[in-house]
Design an enzyme around this catalytic site. Structure first.
Site, PDB file in Angstrom:
ATOM      1  N   HIS A 111       0.853  -1.194   0.000  1.00 39.95           N
ATOM      2  CA  HIS A 111       0.000   0.000   0.000  1.00 39.95           C
ATOM      3  C   HIS A 111       0.883   1.236   0.000  1.00 39.95           C
ATOM      4  O   HIS A 111       1.275   1.753   1.040  1.00 39.95           O
ATOM      5  CB  HIS A 111      -0.931  -0.038   1.232  1.00 39.95           C
TER       6      HIS A 111
ATOM      7  N   HIS B  47      -9.550   0.831  -1.027  1.00 40.53           N
ATOM      8  CA  HIS B  47      -9.495   1.522   0.260  1.00 40.53           C
ATOM      9  C   HIS B  47     -10.901   1.440   0.856  1.00 40.53           C
ATOM     10  O   HIS B  47     -11.891   1.750   0.175  1.00 40.53           O
ATOM     11  CB  HIS B  47      -9.145   2.996   0.070  1.00 40.53           C
TER      12      HIS B  47
ATOM     13  N   GLU C 233     -11.120   3.556   6.107  1.00 36.70           N
ATOM     14  CA  GLU C 233     -10.072   4.491   6.551  1.00 36.70           C
ATOM     15  C   GLU C 233     -10.782   5.612   7.315  1.00 36.70           C
ATOM     16  O   GLU C 233     -10.604   5.765   8.513  1.00 36.70           O
ATOM     17  CB  GLU C 233      -9.303   5.036   5.341  1.00 36.70           C
TER      18      GLU C 233
ATOM     19  N   ASP D 119       1.735   4.117   2.664  1.00 34.42           N
ATOM     20  CA  ASP D 119       0.692   4.954   2.046  1.00 34.42           C
ATOM     21  C   ASP D 119       1.287   6.085   1.205  1.00 34.42           C
ATOM     22  O   ASP D 119       1.371   5.947  -0.015  1.00 34.42           O
ATOM     23  CB  ASP D 119      -0.270   5.493   3.120  1.00 34.42           C
ATOM     24  N   ASP D 120       1.676   7.194   1.850  1.00 30.64           N
ATOM     25  CA  ASP D 120       2.221   8.354   1.129  1.00 30.64           C
ATOM     26  C   ASP D 120       3.443   8.858   1.894  1.00 30.64           C
ATOM     27  O   ASP D 120       3.381   9.876   2.582  1.00 30.64           O
ATOM     28  CB  ASP D 120       1.152   9.449   1.034  1.00 30.64           C
TER      29      ASP D 120
HETATM   30  N1  HPA Z   1      -6.721   7.326   1.131  1.00 29.89           N
HETATM   31  C1  HPA Z   1      -7.378   7.534   0.010  1.00 29.89           C
HETATM   32  N2  HPA Z   1      -6.799   7.956  -1.097  1.00 29.89           N
HETATM   33  C2  HPA Z   1      -5.483   8.175  -1.087  1.00 29.89           C
HETATM   34  C3  HPA Z   1      -4.742   7.979   0.056  1.00 29.89           C
HETATM   35  C4  HPA Z   1      -5.401   7.513   1.222  1.00 29.89           C
HETATM   36  O1  HPA Z   1      -4.815   7.293   2.307  1.00 29.89           O
HETATM   37  N3  HPA Z   1      -3.471   8.293  -0.269  1.00 29.89           N
HETATM   38  C5  HPA Z   1      -3.449   8.648  -1.559  1.00 29.89           C
HETATM   39  N4  HPA Z   1      -4.674   8.582  -2.068  1.00 29.89           N
HETATM   40 ZN    ZN Z   2      -3.787   4.764   0.477  1.00 23.97          ZN
END
Ligand code: HPA
Ligand code: ZN
Length: 338
Positions: free
Chosen positions: A14, A194, A197, A275-276
């Protein structure tokens, strides 16, 4: 603990490639492509990385991604990520990309996929890491737009491992994307989404029942629903959890309060991911390190989650058993050292 974590062979499942764009490369590409970022310096940009929710982050993330213009930009971005991943001994990476963020700005699908694929092929050769690309549909846009995007991607079918679902979750349930996921599955693509979250447990159920996904990205809010937890355990549905992301976006108050330990103890198939990483303060190893420091996971638990990451990947059976063997060897040498 840090050297143990960095050396532990693992898979990352991810990570959004646009979320690996570090400020230095962002400014360099902006200058090259004569585009503007809206921030005067790397320091000013970093200072803007204070988010109170997913949407706050997505606004800046889409702005940053606009510096990516040609195949070579995507190549450089992906090469930089894979180098960082290799430093954390990531042996297999399944990389998300947001095609629509780029095609909607006039960048060709081919430039995106070819830049990403070339970097992956090069890293496979140079670093011995295996990779796959997962195209995420943007859920704040319509299913029709997702379908058009899938059509644009099908000429590159051989370069794609699967499709996913990302962007603003609340108000955009999985049920909005039933047909496009069915079409992707019919083409033999793997599917993930996703869910849970920021969205409710119901979205996790929809992703499983309506989109028939093979993994859930995040899934932390599933913990609010004990029946769903029982199902996730029974079906061994992999969850790609991103601890630093959840804290940065305010889904969880702190690492110490993160539900990951409860998820693990309840027998869910959890994995740790970044994630990012350029926006959330760390790559995958930093996420392992954060939970080891603040939740008390020991080396055995971290090793089990690394094994989960390999098992939950879409790598071939042969590749999985090779990485499992690397983990076995690593665990044995660690045991010998104690
Ligand atoms: N959630 C949803 N979309 C996304 C995310 C996330 O954590 N990171 C990059 N796009
Ligand atoms: Zn993500």
């Amino acid at each position: 603990m840090e050297s143990f974590i960095r050396g532990l062979p693992k898979a990352e499942l991810h990570v959004h490639i646009e979320g690996t764009l570090e400020p230095e490369l962002m400014f360099e590409l902006a200058a090259k492509n004569a585009t503007t970022i809206g921030y005067a310096s790397v320091g000013e940009l970093h200072a803007a990385y204070e988010f109170s929710c997913l949407q706050d982050f997505l606004d800046i993330y889409h702005q940053g991604a606009a510096v990516l213009q040609d195949a070579n930009d995507f190549y450089r971005l992906t090469t930089a990520y894979l180098k960082n991943a290799a430093a954390d001994n990531v042996r297999h990476a399944e990389i998300f990309f947001d095609a629509q963020t780029h095609t909607n700005r006039g960048v060709a699908m081919g430039a995106v996929v070819e830049g990403l694929s070339a970097a992956c092929a090069n890293a496979e050769e140079q670093l011995g890491i295996t990779t796959g690309l997962i195209m995420c549909f943007l859920r704040h846009l319509s299913q029709d737009e997702a379908m058009t995007t899938l059509d644009q991607a099908l000429p590159y079918r051989e370069q794609l491992l699967g499709v996913g679902l990302a962007s603003s979750e609340v108000g955009h349930p999985p049920s909005k994307f039933v047909e496009v996921f069915a079409r992707a599955r019919a083409k033999g693509l793997h599917t993930v989404a996703h869910a849970g979250e920021e969205g409710p447990p119901e979205y996790v159920r929809e992703a499983l029942d309506l989109l028939h996904v093979e993994r859930i990205d995040h899934g932390i809010r599933a913990m609010e629903d004990s029946e769903l937890v029982a199902r996730l355990r029974y079906e061994a549905v992999p969850l790609t959890v991103c601890p630093l992301s959840n804290v940065k976006l305010g889904a969880v108050a702190s690492i110490a309060e993160h539900p990951l330990p409860a998820m693990f103890e309840q027998g869910l198939m959890v994995t740790i991911n970044s994630d990012d990483p350029a926006y959330f303060g760390g790559y995958v190893g930093d996420n392992y390190l954060a939970v080891a420091g603040d939740t008390g996971f020991d080396k055995e638990a971290l090793t089990e989650m690394a094994r989960n990451s390999v098992e939950a990947s879409f790598a071939s059976a042969d590749r999985k058993s090779r990485i499992h063997a690397e983990i076995d060897g690593y665990a044995a040498s660690e045991a010998g050292r104690r």
